[in-house]
Design an enzyme around this catalytic site. Structure first.
Site, PDB file in Angstrom:
ATOM      1  N   ASP A 207      39.993  43.246  38.336  1.00 25.56           N
ATOM      2  CA  ASP A 207      40.422  42.049  37.614  1.00 25.56           C
ATOM      3  C   ASP A 207      39.235  41.200  37.168  1.00 25.56           C
ATOM      4  O   ASP A 207      38.164  41.851  37.101  1.00 25.56           O
ATOM      5  CB  ASP A 207      41.354  41.202  38.705  1.00 25.56           C
ATOM      6  CG  ASP A 207      42.284  40.318  38.037  1.00 25.56           C
ATOM      7  OD1 ASP A 207      42.162  39.393  37.185  1.00 25.56           O
ATOM      8  OD2 ASP A 207      43.501  40.227  38.510  1.00 25.56           O
ATOM      9  N   HIS A 281      42.995  40.144  32.043  1.00 24.53           N
ATOM     10  CA  HIS A 281      42.475  40.243  33.337  1.00 24.53           C
ATOM     11  C   HIS A 281      41.178  41.190  33.423  1.00 24.53           C
ATOM     12  O   HIS A 281      40.960  42.111  34.491  1.00 24.53           O
ATOM     13  CB  HIS A 281      43.355  40.414  34.402  1.00 24.53           C
ATOM     14  CG  HIS A 281      44.306  39.423  34.676  1.00 24.53           C
ATOM     15  ND1 HIS A 281      43.814  38.250  35.244  1.00 24.53           N
ATOM     16  CD2 HIS A 281      45.755  39.097  34.470  1.00 24.53           C
ATOM     17  CE1 HIS A 281      44.802  37.239  35.382  1.00 24.53           C
ATOM     18  NE2 HIS A 281      46.017  37.788  34.774  1.00 24.53           N
ATOM     19  N   GLU A 345      49.875  38.281  31.823  1.00 23.56           N
ATOM     20  CA  GLU A 345      48.701  36.856  31.436  1.00 23.56           C
ATOM     21  C   GLU A 345      47.929  37.308  30.360  1.00 23.56           C
ATOM     22  O   GLU A 345      46.741  37.332  30.567  1.00 23.56           O
ATOM     23  CB  GLU A 345      48.340  36.831  32.660  1.00 23.56           C
ATOM     24  CG  GLU A 345      49.367  36.081  33.648  1.00 23.56           C
ATOM     25  CD  GLU A 345      48.752  35.614  34.905  1.00 23.56           C
ATOM     26  OE1 GLU A 345      49.436  34.452  35.356  1.00 23.56           O
ATOM     27  OE2 GLU A 345      47.787  35.880  35.494  1.00 23.56           O
ATOM     28  N   TRP A 485      47.383  37.891  46.370  1.00 23.88           N
ATOM     29  CA  TRP A 485      46.118  37.636  45.587  1.00 23.88           C
ATOM     30  C   TRP A 485      45.228  37.054  46.321  1.00 23.88           C
ATOM     31  O   TRP A 485      45.497  36.270  47.166  1.00 23.88           O
ATOM     32  CB  TRP A 485      46.743  36.655  44.470  1.00 23.88           C
ATOM     33  CG  TRP A 485      47.692  37.477  43.743  1.00 23.88           C
ATOM     34  CD1 TRP A 485      48.978  37.344  43.800  1.00 23.88           C
ATOM     35  CD2 TRP A 485      47.873  38.525  42.670  1.00 23.88           C
ATOM     36  NE1 TRP A 485      49.900  38.104  42.913  1.00 23.88           N
ATOM     37  CE2 TRP A 485      49.069  38.750  42.348  1.00 23.88           C
ATOM     38  CE3 TRP A 485      46.682  39.129  42.043  1.00 23.88           C
ATOM     39  CZ2 TRP A 485      49.176  39.787  41.393  1.00 23.88           C
ATOM     40  CZ3 TRP A 485      46.766  40.210  41.059  1.00 23.88           C
ATOM     41  CH2 TRP A 485      48.191  40.387  40.738  1.00 23.88           C
ATOM     42  N   GLU A 487      42.400  34.877  45.588  1.00 28.34           N
ATOM     43  CA  GLU A 487      41.397  33.956  45.401  1.00 28.34           C
ATOM     44  C   GLU A 487      40.870  33.182  46.519  1.00 28.34           C
ATOM     45  O   GLU A 487      39.952  32.630  46.562  1.00 28.34           O
ATOM     46  CB  GLU A 487      42.023  33.068  44.260  1.00 28.34           C
ATOM     47  CG  GLU A 487      42.378  33.391  43.051  1.00 28.34           C
ATOM     48  CD  GLU A 487      43.471  34.325  42.463  1.00 28.34           C
ATOM     49  OE1 GLU A 487      44.116  34.654  43.620  1.00 28.34           O
ATOM     50  OE2 GLU A 487      43.867  34.405  41.324  1.00 28.34           O
TER      51      GLU A 487
HETATM   52  C1  ACM Z   1      50.621  38.077  38.345  1.00 22.21           C
HETATM   53  O1  ACM Z   1      50.860  37.445  39.158  1.00 22.21           O
HETATM   54  N1  ACM Z   1      49.705  37.606  37.339  1.00 22.21           N
HETATM   55  C2  ACM Z   1      51.225  39.342  38.266  1.00 22.21           C
END
Ligand code: ACM
Ligand code: ZN
Length: 745
Positions: A207, A281, A345, A485, A487
């Site tokens: 990413d 990304h 995105e 995710w 972060e």
């Molecule tokens: C995503 O949460 N951008 C797939």
């Protein structure tokens, strides 16, 4: 207006909702099997003399038996012998394929426990393995301990289980780009997933913030792309451990390590689906190879969370050569049918400015950049298909036309999944509101997370087959998965905290039959299962109760409301206040019916665990009427019901997907309309920008009635019989929500 509304509801007859606390199903298995019947005979007892029998020359059975033996050693201290055998004899655990029912598929099994012996019957290797996992859960939770446990009787109840999964894709995604987790940390996750019959590990391996897999042909990808200057995301550097000798943050897996993880997972019947993000990304890749971007760079891996303009240039042939070379190495490492190509995105503005991209669009007769993205994916898909693999991507890949064989992972709600499945494409459901594991698990007192609110009850109640999907298209829903995710996940302990117990709910909703959905029963079983997690040493988040409004039991008597609480799990104590103060162990106990004063009153409740200091807080506004209102992180909710459009409730933070306003009536009623006025003269944008109105006939199961947004939300309820309504935000937004007035008729 308030008077009208109250008047209407005051005229309603009294309603009582008895909600007995269900005892944990015995035994408390997670996920719940398809069918289970108890035998009236004494338990089976594991002894050092117990023999495990496997058919001759049966590698799959031997592997399942080996797994079972290895699980039992640390806690029981017994190393059971494994022998070839095909007959069920006293003191044995027999694995057999004989007379296996083909309708159970490769993952289904039969498990029979009698006083004298255990029988495991399955046609597939996975079925044998899953039966062993179920058997493990039949013993006391201490069986999961990593050290010898004295004074435990290793007994399993006599019973018969016939079991098979509802969905073929039972998944979990880990983002190792935003933060890096070592090979051994990933293997530990795989063991935890396997214990819940999860069969798909989606490895989000590249990413913007890091490229984490060595590619022989392009060493710069990891030399440059795997490192950034700091932990980032405003986190304490001390919370992370993966720094290089120069103090840079990051890391990557060698191809040898990837092979090790993939085969470790395969031995546990977990398929690893790698995700190589494109065209967005991609900052980490482009930092190493800016020549494959439109602008030429430079690119900075130390960007904040969010969407960034580091995207590949599809105008450049060399970009495709690069991606195909990378994918060729990926195919070598990952045997999975599906290869995830991201696709989410993508800020496509760059392409509009790029001469090469414009030339590509002209040559290929593409009308806009959406079509250019679609062309990009279709081109890569042809390459992937030619190698015998299939593409899966985030639901943005529907925009501009879906590649012919691609499967869709629905994350921006469920509409992408619904559209793709309706068109005959396979889909995996991972809607962010319900299944994003980076969201908060409670409204307060939690470690920093990215936002959102997806408590375990919402995860559990999520139904993977989207509302409105035709019966003949439902087979295209392969399953569902939780997405983590990273972060705000700086270390492996936090991975576990965010994953468990919510992934238990996902395991159950993807394995167990649809009609077994029962939140109370699940939460009760989770009380036992939490002890298993505890013994495994998993840093799980202690069980939170369901939202307060689902714990309340209602007695509407004339103008007043009587309340009592249903303890959300065995041993839980609910304490509450009605004066706005924080509940403590000394506050009133919510176990008897208590009349509420008339007029709006805040109910604040805290659920205390009897065996630890953990407690959970929740609150809701009771309105005479009677109605209970709750909303994500909102202040002054009573002002939305005071009949004055000039006063308002405020969300107190920008809205994130999953935030909600929930109205619960004391009983099912026929309603005609819902109107919500938001924003005000100065804060005109403080309204939901993307939301759905959901209605529930029973207060538990919700269905979507309408997509809504804007300063005035008006929904025709057409006299439907409703117990609860929810306005649920479906897309995070920068703005708060200022609720001026809510009118329900
Ligand atoms: C995503 O949460 N951008 C797939
Ligand atoms: Zn370009």
């Amino acid at each position: 207006m308030l008077a009208t509304f109250l008047g209407l509801l005051l005229a309603l007859p009294a309603t009582v909702h008895p909600a007995p606390v269900q005892q944990p199903a015995v035994p408390a298995l997670v996920p719940q099997p398809v069918s289970l019947s108890r035998y009236k005979e004494p338990d089976f007892e594991l002894k050092a003399s117990t023999r495990i029998l496997v058919p001759p020359k049966d590698a799959g059975a031997l592997q399942a038996a080996g797994a079972l033996v290895s699980w039992l050693v640390p806690s029981t201290g017994m190393v059971l012998g494994t022998e070839e055998g095909t007959e069920r004899v006293k003191g044995s655990i027999l694995f057999t394929r004989e007379k296996a029912d083909p309708s159970l598929g490769s993952e289904g099994y039969v498990l029979e426990v009698n006083t004298d012996s255990v029988l495991i019957r399955a046609g597939g290797d996975a079925g044998l393995y899953y039966a062993a996992q179920t058997l493990r859960q039949l013993f006391p939770p201490e069986i999961f301990a990593r050290t010898p446990q004295k004074d435990v009787e290793w007994k399993a109840p006599a019973l018969f289980i016939r079991d098979q999964p509802r969905f073929p894709w039972r998944g979990w995604m880990l983002d190792v780009s935003r933060h890096f987790f070592t090979k051994d940390e990933v293997k530990r996750c795989i063991d935890q997933l396997a214990a819940h019959k999860i069969n798909t590990f989606h490895w989000h391996i590249v990413d913007d913030h890091g490229w984490r897999i060595a590619i022989a042909k392009y060493p710069r990808l990891t030399e440059i792309g795997a490192w950034r200057s700091a932990t980032g995301f405003g986190l304490d550097p001390a919370d992370s451990t993966t720094y290089d000798k120069d103090g840079r943050y990051g890391g990557f897996y060698t191809q040898e390590e990837v092979r090790e993880v993939v085969s470790y997972a395969a031995a546990r019947h977990i398929t690893v689906v790698p995700e190589i993000e494109m065209p967005g990304h991609s900052i980490a890749a482009l930092a190493a190879h800016p020549e494959f971007s439109c602008t030429g760079g430079p690119f900075d891996r130390d960007v904040p969370a969010g969407v960034h303009a580091g995207i590949y240039c599809p105008g450049n042939e060399a970009t495709f050569e690069f991606l195909e070379n990378v994918l060729t190495e990926i195919f070598e490492l990952f045997p999975s049918t599906f290869i995830h190509l991201g696709g989410d995105e993508v800020p496509r503005e760059e392409w509009k400015k790029c001469a090469k991209c414009r030339a590509r669009m002209a040559n290929e007769q593409l009308a806009d950049v959406e079509q250019l993205q679609s062309w990009f994916l279709k081109r890569v898909e042809r390459f992937v298909n030619a190698k015998g693999r299939r593409v899966i991507g985030w639901d943005e890949i529907l925009e501009g036309g879906l590649a012919p064989n691609a499967a869709v992972m629905s994350w921006r709600g469920t509409s992408g999944g619904l559209a793709a499945a309706s068109a005959g494409h396979d889909v995996v459901m991972s809607p962010n509101a319900e299944l994003y594991l980076d969201h908060y698990q409670a409204r307060s007192g939690e470690p920093k997370a990215i936002g959102g609110y997806s408590p375990i009850d919402e995860v559990y109640l999520y139904e993977p087959i989207p509302e409105g999907l035709a019966a003949d298209k439902q087979r295209h829903v392969l399953g569902a998965q939780g997405n983590l995710w990273s972060e705000y996940i700086p270390n492996a302990r936090q991975v576990e905290y965010m994953t468990w117990p919510r992934e238990c709910a996902i395991a159950e909703r993807t394995w167990s039959p649809r009609d077994t959905r029962d939140l109370t029963n699940f939460l009760a079983r989770m009380e036992v299962h939490s002890r298993r997690l505890e013994w495994m040493g998993v840093n799980y988040r202690p069980m939170a109760p369901a939202a307060l409004d689902t714990l309340l039991q209602w007695t509407a008597a004339g103008t007043s409301l009587q309340l009592s609480f249903r303890p959300p799990f065995a041993g839980a104590q609910v304490r509450y206040t009605l004066d706005g103060s924080e509940p403590t162990m000394d506050s009133a106990r919510g176990d008897g019916p208590t009349p509420l004063p008339s007029g709006p009153v805040w109910i604040k409740a805290r659920v205390f665990r009897s065996n630890s200091r953990e407690s959970f807080r929740t609150e809701a506004l009771a309105l005479p009427g009677p109605m209970l209102v709750s909303a994500s992180h909102t202040r002054g909710l009573e002002r939305a019901f005071d009949g004055d459009e000039n006063t308002s409730a405020v969300s107190n933070a920008s809205l994130v997907a999953g935030d909600y306003l929930r109205l619960q009536l004391a009983g099912a009623r026929a309603l005609s309309s819902l109107e919500i006025l938001s924003g005000d003269a100065e804060q005109a944008a403080d309204f939901p920008q993307a939301a759905v109105v959901e209605i529930s006939p029973d207060g538990v199961n919700f269905q979507t009635l309408a997509e809504v947004s804007g300063e005035r939300i008006a929904v025709d309820l057409s006299g439907r019989t409703i117990t609860a309504l929810r306005v649920r935000i479906t897309r995070s937004q920068d703005r708060w929500w200022r609720i001026r007035e809510v009118r329900l008729k």
